[in-house]
Design a protein around this motif. Structure first.
Motif, PDB file in Angstrom:
ATOM      1  N   MET A   1     -17.283   4.994 -25.086  1.00 38.25           N
ATOM      2  CA  MET A   1     -17.919   5.138 -23.716  1.00 38.25           C
ATOM      3  C   MET A   1     -18.161   3.954 -23.132  1.00 38.25           C
ATOM      4  N   ILE A   2     -17.743   3.431 -21.943  1.00 36.26           N
ATOM      5  CA  ILE A   2     -18.235   2.153 -21.210  1.00 36.26           C
ATOM      6  C   ILE A   2     -19.068   2.462 -20.146  1.00 36.26           C
ATOM      7  N   ALA A   3     -19.838   1.561 -19.919  1.00 36.08           N
ATOM      8  CA  ALA A   3     -20.755   1.551 -18.656  1.00 36.08           C
ATOM      9  C   ALA A   3     -20.049   1.485 -17.439  1.00 36.08           C
ATOM     10  N   VAL A   4     -20.762   2.107 -16.439  1.00 35.08           N
ATOM     11  CA  VAL A   4     -20.177   2.197 -14.940  1.00 35.08           C
ATOM     12  C   VAL A   4     -19.538   0.900 -14.438  1.00 35.08           C
ATOM     13  N   SER A   5     -20.346  -0.279 -14.431  1.00 38.39           N
ATOM     14  CA  SER A   5     -19.981  -1.446 -14.212  1.00 38.39           C
ATOM     15  C   SER A   5     -18.995  -2.114 -14.787  1.00 38.39           C
ATOM     16  N   GLU A   6     -18.634  -1.486 -16.164  1.00 35.19           N
ATOM     17  CA  GLU A   6     -17.284  -2.109 -16.921  1.00 35.19           C
ATOM     18  C   GLU A   6     -16.021  -1.408 -16.303  1.00 35.19           C
ATOM     19  N   ALA A   7     -16.380  -0.168 -15.996  1.00 34.31           N
ATOM     20  CA  ALA A   7     -15.349   0.520 -15.789  1.00 34.31           C
ATOM     21  C   ALA A   7     -14.764   0.145 -14.149  1.00 34.31           C
ATOM     22  N   LEU A   8     -15.907  -0.343 -13.500  1.00 36.67           N
ATOM     23  CA  LEU A   8     -15.579  -0.677 -12.011  1.00 36.67           C
ATOM     24  C   LEU A   8     -14.667  -2.039 -11.963  1.00 36.67           C
ATOM     25  N   SER A   9     -15.344  -2.750 -13.174  1.00 41.04           N
ATOM     26  CA  SER A   9     -14.569  -4.094 -13.130  1.00 41.04           C
ATOM     27  C   SER A   9     -13.233  -4.115 -13.660  1.00 41.04           C
ATOM     28  N   LEU A  10     -13.036  -3.233 -14.704  1.00 41.44           N
ATOM     29  CA  LEU A  10     -11.538  -2.905 -15.097  1.00 41.44           C
ATOM     30  C   LEU A  10     -10.812  -2.513 -14.017  1.00 41.44           C
ATOM     31  N   ILE A  11     -11.219  -1.670 -13.010  1.00 43.15           N
ATOM     32  CA  ILE A  11     -10.199  -1.115 -12.115  1.00 43.15           C
ATOM     33  C   ILE A  11     -10.140  -2.403 -11.002  1.00 43.15           C
ATOM     34  N   SER A  12     -11.160  -3.399 -10.703  1.00 43.49           N
ATOM     35  CA  SER A  12     -10.829  -4.185  -9.847  1.00 43.49           C
ATOM     36  C   SER A  12     -10.044  -5.445 -10.331  1.00 43.49           C
ATOM     37  N   SER A  13      -9.958  -5.292 -11.760  1.00 43.52           N
ATOM     38  CA  SER A  13      -9.093  -6.493 -12.219  1.00 43.52           C
ATOM     39  C   SER A  13      -7.638  -6.159 -12.540  1.00 43.52           C
ATOM     40  N   SER A  14      -7.483  -4.805 -12.229  1.00 41.37           N
ATOM     41  CA  SER A  14      -5.991  -4.375 -12.677  1.00 41.37           C
ATOM     42  C   SER A  14      -5.235  -4.647 -11.900  1.00 41.37           C
ATOM     43  N   THR A  15      -3.773  -4.925 -12.055  1.00 38.08           N
ATOM     44  CA  THR A  15      -2.792  -5.424 -10.982  1.00 38.08           C
ATOM     45  C   THR A  15      -2.556  -4.177 -10.062  1.00 38.08           C
ATOM     46  N   VAL A  16      -2.447  -4.392  -9.045  1.00 35.80           N
ATOM     47  CA  VAL A  16      -1.900  -3.115  -8.052  1.00 35.80           C
ATOM     48  C   VAL A  16      -0.679  -3.724  -7.320  1.00 35.80           C
ATOM     49  N   ASN A  17       0.327  -2.942  -6.970  1.00 35.75           N
ATOM     50  CA  ASN A  17       1.463  -3.309  -6.029  1.00 35.75           C
ATOM     51  C   ASN A  17       1.370  -2.778  -4.682  1.00 35.75           C
ATOM     52  N   THR A  18       1.431  -3.588  -3.739  1.00 36.62           N
ATOM     53  CA  THR A  18       1.375  -3.264  -2.499  1.00 36.62           C
ATOM     54  C   THR A  18       2.809  -3.524  -1.883  1.00 36.62           C
ATOM     55  N   THR A  19       3.093  -2.426  -0.846  1.00 39.55           N
ATOM     56  CA  THR A  19       4.233  -2.569   0.033  1.00 39.55           C
ATOM     57  C   THR A  19       3.756  -2.382   1.395  1.00 39.55           C
ATOM     58  N   THR A  20       4.738  -2.888   2.128  1.00 42.74           N
ATOM     59  CA  THR A  20       4.428  -3.184   3.604  1.00 42.74           C
ATOM     60  C   THR A  20       5.487  -2.553   4.475  1.00 42.74           C
ATOM     61  N   ARG A  21       5.218  -2.191   5.592  1.00 47.78           N
ATOM     62  CA  ARG A  21       5.967  -1.702   6.757  1.00 47.78           C
ATOM     63  C   ARG A  21       5.741  -2.034   8.056  1.00 47.78           C
ATOM     64  N   GLU A  22       6.823  -1.685   9.128  1.00 40.75           N
ATOM     65  CA  GLU A  22       6.575  -2.097  10.312  1.00 40.75           C
ATOM     66  C   GLU A  22       6.425  -0.685  11.131  1.00 40.75           C
ATOM     67  N   LEU A  23       5.401  -0.450  11.756  1.00 45.17           N
ATOM     68  CA  LEU A  23       5.107   0.793  12.306  1.00 45.17           C
ATOM     69  C   LEU A  23       5.019   0.687  13.647  1.00 45.17           C
ATOM     70  N   PRO A  24       5.137   1.885  14.463  1.00 45.57           N
ATOM     71  CA  PRO A  24       4.796   1.930  16.095  1.00 45.57           C
ATOM     72  C   PRO A  24       3.295   1.608  15.988  1.00 45.57           C
ATOM     73  N   LEU A  25       2.874   0.859  17.197  1.00 46.45           N
ATOM     74  CA  LEU A  25       1.681   0.667  16.963  1.00 46.45           C
ATOM     75  C   LEU A  25       0.438   1.788  17.033  1.00 46.45           C
ATOM     76  N   GLN A  26       0.949   2.889  17.729  1.00 46.71           N
ATOM     77  CA  GLN A  26       0.167   4.049  17.897  1.00 46.71           C
ATOM     78  C   GLN A  26      -0.092   4.859  16.484  1.00 46.71           C
ATOM     79  N   ASN A  27       0.860   4.695  15.415  1.00 50.49           N
ATOM     80  CA  ASN A  27       0.682   5.398  14.172  1.00 50.49           C
ATOM     81  C   ASN A  27       0.033   4.264  13.112  1.00 50.49           C
ATOM     82  N   ALA A  28      -0.448   3.356  13.596  1.00 53.25           N
ATOM     83  CA  ALA A  28      -1.202   2.400  12.557  1.00 53.25           C
ATOM     84  C   ALA A  28      -2.553   2.494  12.432  1.00 53.25           C
ATOM     85  N   HIS A  29      -3.222   3.054  13.288  1.00 49.02           N
ATOM     86  CA  HIS A  29      -4.763   3.388  13.231  1.00 49.02           C
ATOM     87  C   HIS A  29      -5.102   3.588  11.907  1.00 49.02           C
ATOM     88  N   GLY A  30      -6.251   2.663  11.477  1.00 43.53           N
ATOM     89  CA  GLY A  30      -6.814   2.678  10.347  1.00 43.53           C
ATOM     90  C   GLY A  30      -6.078   1.940   9.247  1.00 43.53           C
TER      91      GLY A  30
END
Ligand code: AMP
Ligand code: MG
Length: 394
Positions: free
Chosen positions: A1-30
């Protein structure tokens, strides 16, 4: 069992893939810009009147000006003005090139084609200079900006109709449990209605994740493994609900292991949500959330949200934390950290009754979670506690 802070830092240090795309302006809110938006034109595109009144070419010796025409918003007509001449003008209209000021209509007396001005004429008034907000080619909105209604308005004003954004991940939600019945059906003895997929889908929608696939499996090993394997192939994030505890019919962990998932952590010193599992398989992050509805949603907000928001390009992906005064005493038993369903105002936060992992009736009216650290057993009324604001539709 690990501490909350340790779990959060394992998540924030794990590599994530990002993908991007071109969208109509009105569909890009948020969503978040992955590229700078450059101004396609000057803003404003021409010298604009900021008032209804008279544009004039000032003449130090004159107190009356001859009105030689009228320019409405949208007009392209040019009036070459000599010193001492003016045009009637309206807000948003193009100011004639030779005009050096606009006088509010309230400050002149008009008689037929002349206006009389009380006092000296101040130049460079009530004219929005061309390119005052932004000049063509400059960065109008930098990458990393969350697209708000105002961002959309500004970009639209520049005549730009598409933007490049980080793509929200495609998410598969797998619910496990032979006791689960979809809503809209009669409830047989011993069964319960399936609710986790619905609350998770709504929580994902709050993050602007719309591409969601929901799979349901009974508590059988083979089916659980097969559906998880398919979800890993098909999606960018996998959320599994239930079946991650240590019961005889909990098959999720075994299935994840058989699929060679890299376990990042399993079990956190917290309440609710002790059996949370986080792993990665072929680059796809997988959260196995506890089945108890309140645990499931708490773990989603605290652990899955920061990861998903990071995939969407957020620089500060965690939900907002503030420090607020608690309105009642709280006694915590045991040595696990606790997340309490609560209602928060600007300055205060009230823990709600009914904090059990299975209880959603209080979560249903909560707008915040209080974080009580593992070593803090007695929290006195009036002390400041960490309050996590849940995403709201306001
Ligand atoms: P589990 O983690 O599978 O042991 O489930 C813990 C508790 O949560 C049990 O009481 C389940 O019936 C309940 N539960 C599991 N999945 C769901 C779901 N999708 N919707 C509502 N309740 C659930
Ligand atoms: Mg189960």
């Amino acid at each position: 069992m690990i501490a909350v802070s340790e779990a959060l830092s394992l998540i924030s240090s794990s590599t994530v893939n990002t993908t991007t795309r071109e969208l109509p302006l009105q569909n890009a809110h948020g969503l978040i810009l992955c590229k700078d938006v450059h101004a396609a034109i000057d803003m404003p595109p021409f010298r604009q009147s900021a008032m209804d009144g008279y544009a004039l070419r000032s003449d130090a010796t004159a107190t009356t000006y001859t009105v030689i025409g009228e320019v409405k918003a949208g007009d392209a007509h040019q009036y070459p003005l000599a010193p001492g001449q003016a045009v009637r003008i309206f807000t948003g209209a193009r100011v004639p090139d030779q005009a050096d000021t606009v006088i509010m209509q309230e400050k002149v007396i008009r008689t037929e084609n002349t206006i009389t001005i009380d006092g000296a004429v101040a130049t460079n008034k009530n004219i929005r200079p061309q390119g005052e907000q932004i000049k063509k080619g400059e960065v109008a909105v930098p990458k990393g900006t969350t697209i708000t209604p105002a961002t959309i308005g500004f970009i639209a004003g520049l005549g730009i109709d598409t933007v490049a954004v980080y793509t929200p991940p495609k998410v598969t939600i797998i619910t496990t449990g032979s006791e689960l019945v979809p809503i809209g059906n009669p409830l047989p003895e011993g069964k319960i209605y399936e609710s986790n997929s619905l609350q998770l889908q709504a929580a994902l929608a709050q993050l602007n994740c719309q591409e969601i696939n929901i799979q349901t499996v009974a508590d059988t090993y083979d089916h659980t493994k097969q559906i998880i394997q398919q979800a890993i192939t098909d999606s960018d994030v996998v959320l599994i609900s239930g079946g991650i505890s240590v019961g005889d019919y909990d098959f999720v962990k075994r299935a994840l292991e058989a699929l060679d998932t890299q376990q990042i952590f399993y079990k956190i010193k917290q309440k609710p949500g002790k059996p949370l599992y986080y792993g990665i398989n072929g680059g796809t992050p997988i959260f196995a959330l506890p089945g108890n509805p309140a645990s499931s949603l708490t773990c989603f907000y605290i652990y899955a949200v920061p990861l998903i928001r990071r995939m969407m390009g957020h620089a500060t992906p965690e939900l907002q934390h503030t420090s607020k005064k608690i309105t009642s005493d709280f006694v915590k038993k045991g040595d696990r950290a606790q997340f309490l369903k609560a209602t928060a105002t600007n300055h205060e936060v009230t823990p709600l009754l009914g904090q059990s992992s299975a209880m959603l009736h209080t979560f249903a009216i909560a707008n915040a979670l209080i974080y009580i650290p593992a070593d803090q057993n007695n929290t006195q009324k009036g002390t400041k506690v960490i309050t996590i604001t849940l995403p709201q539709y306001t």
